[in-house]
Design a protein around this motif. Sequence first.
Motif, short mmCIF file in Angstrom:
data_model
loop_
_atom_site.label_atom_id
_atom_site.label_comp_id
_atom_site.label_asym_id
_atom_site.label_seq_id
_atom_site.Cartn_x
_atom_site.Cartn_y
_atom_site.Cartn_z
N ALA A 74 -3.50 4.31 4.47
CA ALA A 74 -2.88 3.41 3.51
C ALA A 74 -3.82 3.22 2.32
O ALA A 74 -4.98 2.86 2.50
CB ALA A 74 -2.57 2.07 4.15
N LYS A 75 -3.31 3.50 1.12
CA LYS A 75 -4.10 3.29 -0.10
C LYS A 75 -3.74 1.92 -0.66
O LYS A 75 -2.60 1.67 -1.03
CB LYS A 75 -3.82 4.38 -1.13
CG LYS A 75 -4.68 4.27 -2.39
CD LYS A 75 -4.45 5.40 -3.35
CE LYS A 75 -3.32 5.19 -4.30
NZ LYS A 75 -3.34 4.00 -5.12
N HIS A 76 -4.72 1.03 -0.67
CA HIS A 76 -4.52 -0.32 -1.19
C HIS A 76 -4.05 -0.23 -2.65
O HIS A 76 -4.49 0.66 -3.38
CB HIS A 76 -5.86 -1.08 -1.09
CG HIS A 76 -5.75 -2.53 -1.34
ND1 HIS A 76 -5.79 -3.06 -2.60
CD2 HIS A 76 -5.60 -3.57 -0.49
CE1 HIS A 76 -5.67 -4.37 -2.53
NE2 HIS A 76 -5.57 -4.71 -1.25
N PRO A 77 -3.19 -1.14 -3.11
CA PRO A 77 -2.71 -1.08 -4.49
C PRO A 77 -3.82 -1.08 -5.54
O PRO A 77 -3.67 -0.48 -6.61
CB PRO A 77 -1.84 -2.34 -4.62
CG PRO A 77 -1.40 -2.64 -3.24
CD PRO A 77 -2.54 -2.20 -2.35
N PRO B 191 0.84 -1.21 0.00
CA PRO B 191 0.00 0.00 0.00
C PRO B 191 0.87 1.25 0.00
O PRO B 191 2.01 1.24 0.44
CB PRO B 191 -0.80 -0.11 1.30
CG PRO B 191 -0.12 -1.14 2.12
CD PRO B 191 0.71 -1.97 1.22
N THR B 192 0.31 2.33 -0.51
CA THR B 192 0.97 3.63 -0.49
C THR B 192 0.45 4.38 0.73
O THR B 192 -0.76 4.45 0.96
CB THR B 192 0.64 4.43 -1.76
OG1 THR B 192 1.00 3.63 -2.89
CG2 THR B 192 1.39 5.74 -1.80
N VAL B 193 1.36 4.93 1.52
CA VAL B 193 0.99 5.59 2.77
C VAL B 193 0.92 7.10 2.55
O VAL B 193 1.82 7.71 1.95
CB VAL B 193 2.00 5.24 3.89
CG1 VAL B 193 1.68 6.01 5.15
CG2 VAL B 193 1.98 3.75 4.15
N TYR B 194 -0.16 7.69 3.05
CA TYR B 194 -0.38 9.13 3.00
C TYR B 194 -0.54 9.65 4.42
O TYR B 194 -1.10 8.96 5.27
CB TYR B 194 -1.65 9.46 2.19
CG TYR B 194 -1.52 9.15 0.73
CD1 TYR B 194 -1.18 10.14 -0.18
CD2 TYR B 194 -1.75 7.87 0.25
CE1 TYR B 194 -1.06 9.86 -1.53
CE2 TYR B 194 -1.64 7.58 -1.10
CZ TYR B 194 -1.29 8.57 -1.98
OH TYR B 194 -1.17 8.29 -3.32
N LYS B 195 -0.08 10.87 4.64
CA LYS B 195 -0.23 11.50 5.96
C LYS B 195 -1.03 12.78 5.78
O LYS B 195 -0.69 13.62 4.95
CB LYS B 195 1.13 11.79 6.58
CG LYS B 195 1.90 10.52 6.88
CD LYS B 195 3.04 10.77 7.81
CE LYS B 195 3.79 9.50 8.11
NZ LYS B 195 3.20 8.70 9.11
N PHE B 196 -2.08 12.91 6.58
CA PHE B 196 -2.98 14.05 6.49
C PHE B 196 -3.09 14.76 7.83
O PHE B 196 -3.22 14.10 8.87
CB PHE B 196 -4.40 13.60 6.07
CG PHE B 196 -4.44 12.92 4.74
CD1 PHE B 196 -4.34 13.65 3.57
CD2 PHE B 196 -4.59 11.55 4.65
CE1 PHE B 196 -4.39 13.03 2.33
CE2 PHE B 196 -4.64 10.90 3.42
CZ PHE B 196 -4.54 11.64 2.26
N LYS B 197 -3.06 16.08 7.79
CA LYS B 197 -3.40 16.91 8.94
C LYS B 197 -4.60 17.72 8.49
O LYS B 197 -4.52 18.46 7.50
CB LYS B 197 -2.24 17.82 9.34
CG LYS B 197 -1.12 17.09 10.00
CD LYS B 197 -0.07 18.04 10.52
CE LYS B 197 1.05 17.24 11.16
NZ LYS B 197 2.10 18.11 11.67
N MET B 198 -5.71 17.57 9.23
CA MET B 198 -6.95 18.20 8.81
C MET B 198 -7.55 18.99 9.95
O MET B 198 -7.52 18.57 11.10
CB MET B 198 -7.97 17.13 8.39
CG MET B 198 -7.47 16.16 7.37
SD MET B 198 -8.65 14.83 7.05
CE MET B 198 -8.72 14.02 8.61
N SER B 199 -8.12 20.11 9.59
CA SER B 199 -8.92 20.87 10.52
C SER B 199 -10.37 20.70 10.06
O SER B 199 -10.71 21.11 8.95
CB SER B 199 -8.51 22.35 10.49
OG SER B 199 -9.36 23.09 11.31
#
Length: 181
Positions: free
Chosen positions: A30-33, A5-13
């Motif tokens: 994690a974005k599944h392939p 999976p491709t990992v993304y990091k988000f900071k959200m308000s």
Amino acid sequence: MALKPTVYKFKMSVSDLDRSYFDSLSLTVAKHPSENEERMMVRLLAYCLNAQEFLSFGAGLSESDDPAISVRTLDDQIALWVDVGEPEPERIKKATRRAQQVKVYSFNTKSDVWWAQGESQFRRLDVDVCRFNWNDIQTFANMLERTMDFTVTISGNSAFIATAKGECEVSWETLLEQAKE
């Protein structure tokens, strides 16, 4: 060799004006392939729309009996089951037996056909069904970065999203709503 999976990091308000919910969230997703960016962004938006204590992402596409997002109680009961995409009515019927509340967020070009084919079955279930505007979801997905800070302001049936790459509004239509007690 299996794809990872491709990992993304988000900071959200997140500001949900309808629920008077305001919070800053840090999520690793994690974005599944086999998952496309639009589906992942719908999961992220569904997370914002349902943000609350104990909300978590499920195992995703790798576990077919798991919701995309859920809230589990301290005794491991499912309080909220959230699916994204166009699930079969039978899957949602099973979910309504396992969870106190079930929501479905549909989002792609075949959503109209999916709803037309399954509407009568869904109407017999205790479930909320919403359909995101496909073009809005594509615009939001085009703003995706591996590490991303953004704000989400929710009011009515739309979310205004501001990122470093730009701004967009994602709207949705409520197709079915559970009877409120």
